[in-house]
Design an enzyme around this catalytic site. Structure first.
Site, PDB file in Angstrom:
ATOM      1  N   THR A   1     100.395  -1.913  83.964  1.00  0.00           N
ATOM      2  CA  THR A   1      98.783  -2.672  83.411  1.00  0.00           C
ATOM      3  C   THR A   1      97.953  -1.912  84.312  1.00  0.00           C
ATOM      4  OG1 THR A   1      99.924  -4.767  83.288  1.00  0.00           O
ATOM      5  CG2 THR A   1      98.363  -5.320  83.108  1.00  0.00           C
TER       6      THR A   1
ATOM      7  N   ALA B   1      93.102  -2.311  80.410  1.00  0.00           N
ATOM      8  CA  ALA B   1      95.001  -1.822  79.636  1.00  0.00           C
ATOM      9  C   ALA B   1      95.753  -2.806  79.609  1.00  0.00           C
ATOM     10  CB  ALA B   1      95.140  -1.080  79.397  1.00  0.00           C
ATOM     11  N   GLY B   2      96.292  -4.457  79.227  1.00  0.00           N
ATOM     12  CA  GLY B   2      97.153  -5.086  79.829  1.00  0.00           C
ATOM     13  C   GLY B   2      98.413  -5.004  78.899  1.00  0.00           C
TER      14      GLY B   2
ATOM     15  N   GLU C   1     113.967  -5.841  81.015  1.00  0.00           N
ATOM     16  CA  GLU C   1     112.632  -6.688  81.994  1.00  0.00           C
ATOM     17  C   GLU C   1     112.715  -8.342  81.385  1.00  0.00           C
ATOM     18  OE1 GLU C   1     109.009  -4.911  83.058  1.00  0.00           O
ATOM     19  OE2 GLU C   1     108.353  -6.801  83.116  1.00  0.00           O
TER      20      GLU C   1
ATOM     21  N   GLN D   1     113.359 -45.725  80.505  1.00  0.00           N
ATOM     22  CA  GLN D   1     113.908 -45.137  79.252  1.00  0.00           C
ATOM     23  C   GLN D   1     113.605 -43.950  78.916  1.00  0.00           C
ATOM     24  OE1 GLN D   1     114.066 -46.627  75.127  1.00  0.00           O
ATOM     25  NE2 GLN D   1     116.128 -45.810  74.840  1.00  0.00           N
TER      26      GLN D   1
ATOM     27  N   GLU E   1     102.173 -14.570  73.018  1.00  0.00           N
ATOM     28  CA  GLU E   1     101.564 -14.340  71.508  1.00  0.00           C
ATOM     29  C   GLU E   1     102.324 -12.621  71.126  1.00  0.00           C
ATOM     30  OE1 GLU E   1     100.089 -15.778  73.777  1.00  0.00           O
ATOM     31  OE2 GLU E   1      99.156 -17.096  73.923  1.00  0.00           O
TER      32      GLU E   1
HETATM   33  C1  LIG Z   1     101.487 -11.959  88.745  1.00  0.00           C
HETATM   34  C2  LIG Z   1     101.952 -11.127  88.537  1.00  0.00           C
HETATM   35  C3  LIG Z   1     102.564  -9.510  88.884  1.00  0.00           C
HETATM   36  C4  LIG Z   1     102.383  -8.622  87.631  1.00  0.00           C
HETATM   37  N1  LIG Z   1     103.189  -7.805  87.992  1.00  0.00           N
HETATM   38  C5  LIG Z   1     103.384  -6.045  87.172  1.00  0.00           C
HETATM   39  C6  LIG Z   1     104.066  -5.287  87.333  1.00  0.00           C
HETATM   40  O1  LIG Z   1     104.208  -5.663  88.765  1.00  0.00           O
HETATM   41  N2  LIG Z   1     102.996  -3.798  87.079  1.00  0.00           N
HETATM   42  C7  LIG Z   1     103.119  -4.224  85.497  1.00  0.00           C
HETATM   43  O2  LIG Z   1     102.477  -2.990  84.895  1.00  0.00           O
HETATM   44  N3  LIG Z   1     102.340  -5.062  85.577  1.00  0.00           N
HETATM   45  C8  LIG Z   1     101.875  -6.070  85.943  1.00  0.00           C
HETATM   46  N4  LIG Z   1     101.605  -7.537  86.069  1.00  0.00           N
HETATM   47  C9  LIG Z   1     101.000  -7.462  84.256  1.00  0.00           C
HETATM   48  C10 LIG Z   1     101.118  -8.246  83.359  1.00  0.00           C
HETATM   49  O3  LIG Z   1     102.410  -7.247  82.299  1.00  0.00           O
HETATM   50  C11 LIG Z   1      99.922  -7.872  81.782  1.00  0.00           C
HETATM   51  O4  LIG Z   1      99.279  -9.763  83.332  1.00  0.00           O
HETATM   52  C12 LIG Z   1     100.819  -8.938  80.747  1.00  0.00           C
HETATM   53  O5  LIG Z   1     100.491  -7.852  79.815  1.00  0.00           O
HETATM   54  C13 LIG Z   1      99.194  -9.532  79.828  1.00  0.00           C
HETATM   55  O6  LIG Z   1      98.358  -8.236  80.248  1.00  0.00           O
HETATM   56  P1  LIG Z   1      96.429  -8.384  80.711  1.00  0.00           P
HETATM   57  O7  LIG Z   1      96.496  -9.643  81.778  1.00  0.00           O
HETATM   58  O8  LIG Z   1      95.619  -7.512  80.546  1.00  0.00           O
HETATM   59  O9  LIG Z   1      96.366  -9.543  79.581  1.00  0.00           O
HETATM   60  P2  LIG Z   1      95.766  -9.048  77.977  1.00  0.00           P
HETATM   61  O10 LIG Z   1      96.225  -7.922  77.627  1.00  0.00           O
HETATM   62  O11 LIG Z   1      94.162  -8.527  78.101  1.00  0.00           O
HETATM   63  O12 LIG Z   1      95.598 -10.304  76.909  1.00  0.00           O
HETATM   64  C14 LIG Z   1      95.096 -11.235  77.562  1.00  0.00           C
HETATM   65  C15 LIG Z   1      95.573 -12.653  76.607  1.00  0.00           C
HETATM   66  O13 LIG Z   1      95.749 -12.938  75.658  1.00  0.00           O
HETATM   67  C16 LIG Z   1      96.588 -13.320  74.427  1.00  0.00           C
HETATM   68  N5  LIG Z   1      96.889 -11.495  73.637  1.00  0.00           N
HETATM   69  C17 LIG Z   1      96.969 -10.694  74.201  1.00  0.00           C
HETATM   70  N6  LIG Z   1      96.953  -9.831  73.118  1.00  0.00           N
HETATM   71  C18 LIG Z   1      97.680 -10.988  71.970  1.00  0.00           C
HETATM   72  C19 LIG Z   1      97.589 -10.504  70.612  1.00  0.00           C
HETATM   73  N7  LIG Z   1      98.184  -9.299  70.201  1.00  0.00           N
HETATM   74  N8  LIG Z   1      97.760 -11.415  69.695  1.00  0.00           N
HETATM   75  C20 LIG Z   1      97.686 -12.938  70.410  1.00  0.00           C
HETATM   76  N9  LIG Z   1      97.303 -13.367  71.417  1.00  0.00           N
HETATM   77  C21 LIG Z   1      97.182 -12.527  72.587  1.00  0.00           C
HETATM   78  C22 LIG Z   1      97.342 -13.585  75.485  1.00  0.00           C
HETATM   79  O14 LIG Z   1      97.866 -14.847  75.850  1.00  0.00           O
HETATM   80  C23 LIG Z   1      97.060 -12.585  76.428  1.00  0.00           C
HETATM   81  O15 LIG Z   1      97.773 -13.875  78.777  1.00  0.00           O
HETATM   82  C24 LIG Z   1     102.270  -8.546  86.520  1.00  0.00           C
HETATM   83  C25 LIG Z   1     101.180  -9.432  85.870  1.00  0.00           C
HETATM   84  C26 LIG Z   1     100.896 -10.887  86.492  1.00  0.00           C
HETATM   85  C27 LIG Z   1      99.438 -12.136  86.784  1.00  0.00           C
END
Ligand SMILES: Cc1cc2nc3c(=O)[nH]c(=O)nc-3n(C[C@H](O)[C@H](O)[C@H](O)COP(=O)(O)OP(=O)(O)OC[C@H]3O[C@@H](n4cnc5c(N)ncnc54)[C@H](O)[C@@H]3O)c2cc1C
Length: 394
Positions: A140, A144-145, A257, A294, A382
């Site tokens: 991440t 770009a997540g 994972e 209940q 999502e």
């Molecule tokens: C505590 C923690 C630990 C982590 N550990 C790691 C790690 O060890 N290594 C690593 O590489 N990453 C890690 N991550 C990253 C994690 O995998 C990402 O946060 C996750 O993939 C989402 O990416 P983003 O936060 O950039 O959200 P974004 O990609 O910006 O997305 C934001 C939100 O938009 C929505 N969204 C996204 N895409 C779509 C779609 N196609 N359609 C509809 N809705 C959508 C979802 O609700 C999402 O939550 C960690 C994150 C956290 C919070």
């Protein structure tokens, strides 16, 4: 006709999925959690990381080499054994401890076990399995997540080295890890799925910096970092797997994972229901216990039913994976369903604890904070539902 077995006669309910070695592992992890985690983990929540000593003990007990080859110290068990580890760590009530161990053993080092060369495995796996080397997975980025293909960190070849530049965000174990599995673009002009490579970057490599330790809502005992790579030079031998095939490696390892996160979530949900059952059966109100209402016992009964369904879905997906059967559909269902469900469970469990559920001194308060990230990390709900939607027609 089948003979009915009395429930009292069995220590654990019989399951088509688990064998004696799984049950042994379950008992061993549960004992470890009771004696080595629960009495100490409040302090780890405050300090923001799990002590090395504890991780080394987990390594010595074999928790970090469950599926890895015996020649490096592993146990060569299967996906269901990983599920057992994740469920039992989830039941610890300390999500931060669980995720520290699981990121190392089931999410980061998996890249080396699955795609590492013979030299890389021989060099790193024994210490990884023993808990002497702790790993992190850095995919991440700040921009770009969910959209892995959008990453900008790049690695440029310069003679016998790659030079990595970029930033990584939310990296679990990122502050204290010894070894990072890092994704970077090596072929920015190629199709996105053929543009990434994975690299091994050791702690202390010039140019790798922990920019900051991140302050989180939950998982407080898990250290989480933002990382910076500034002209970070690594030898070409540190490419993990085939160059430019990193996207496929990431996608493949995401399957493990997601099964593990689903199992951890179900362990947490089961424990939260047990804790809440204890509370509502003793808490008196309106001339009886809360459980006499209940509406409360039926809500708990329905949640327990759904958690049972979630658990069985986790086991089924893990079994398919263990058989080598393609199961992206089921794994995506696991991640979406279990990671939403655990939050629904926590909401009601906090509700039935009343004011005490909102107090930092109550276990359920911490569990509710810890659970929130399940529907975001490792594939947001999502994104998982999109994977299921692509595969709705059988
Ligand atoms: C505590 C923690 C630990 C982590 N550990 C790691 C790690 O060890 N290594 C690593 O590489 N990453 C890690 N991550 C990253 C994690 O995998 C990402 O946060 C996750 O993939 C989402 O990416 P983003 O936060 O950039 O959200 P974004 O990609 O910006 O997305 C934001 C939100 O938009 C929505 N969204 C996204 N895409 C779509 C779609 N196609 N359609 C509809 N809705 C959508 C979802 O609700 C999402 O939550 C960690 C994150 C956290 C919070």
């Amino acid at each position: 006709m089948n003979q009915t077995i009395a429930r009292e006669a069995t220590t654990a309910l019989p399951s088509p999925y688990f064998r004696e070695e799984h049950e042994l592992l379950r008992r061993q992890v549960r004992r470890f959690v009771d004696t080595e985690v629960k009495p100490f983990a409040h302090a780890w929540e405050d300090q923001g990381f799990v002590p090395r000593e504890t991780l080394r003990k987990m390594g010595e007990l074999g928790f970090f080499g469950i599926r890895y080859p015996a020649e490096y110290g592993g146990s060569e068990l299967d996906t269901l054994a990983s599920v057992v580890l994740a469920e039992e760590l989830g039941r610890s009530t300390f999500g931060g401890v669980a995720v520290t161990a699981l990121v190392h053993a089931e999410m980061a080092s998996v890249h080396i076990a699955n795609f590492g060369s013979a030299e890389q495995k021989a060099r790193y796996l024994p210490d990884i399995i023993a808990g002497r080397t702790i790993t992190a997975i850095a995919v991440t980025e700040p921009d770009a997540g969910s959209d892995v293909k959008g990453m900008r960190t790049n690695a440029r070849r310069e003679g016998s080295r790659f030079v990595i530049n970029g930033a990584k965000m939310f990296i679990s174990n990122g502050v204290y890890a010894d070894l990072y599995c890092v994704a970077a673009k090596t072929a920015p002009e190629a199709r996105a799925s053929q543009s990434l490579s994975m690299f091994l970057v050791e702690k202390g490599t010039p140019g790798l910096k922990v920019s900051r330790a991140l302050d989180k809502t939950g998982w407080r005992s898990s250290d989480t970092a933002e990382l910076a790579f500034e002209d970070c030079r690594v030898p070409v031998e540190n490419v993990l797997g085939a160059q430019d095939s990193g996207f496929y490696a990431i996608m493949r390892n995401f399957q493990n994972e997601r099964i593990v996160l689903g199992a951890m979530a179900m362990g947490e949900a089961e424990e939260a229901l047990d804790i809440t059952l204890d509370y509502v059966t003793t808490r008196k109100a309106f001339g009886g216990t809360l459980y006499d209402k209940q509406v409360i016992r039926q809500r708990l009964a329905m949640l327990a039913t759904r958690v049972e369904a979630g658990r069985q879905l986790v086991y089924h997906a893990a079994w398919l994976d263990a058989q080598g059967i393609e199961c992206t559909r089921e794994v995506s269902m696991v991640k979406a369903y279990c990671c939403e469900l655990v939050n629904e469970v926590m909401y009601d469990c906090v509700q039935f604890h009343g004011g005490m559920g909102y107090m930092r001194e109550s276990t359920i308060e911490r569990m509710a904070r810890d659970a929130r990230v399940h529907s975001i990390g490792g594939g947001a709900t999502e994104v998982m539902l999109e994977e299921v939607a692509k595969r709705l027609r059988r």
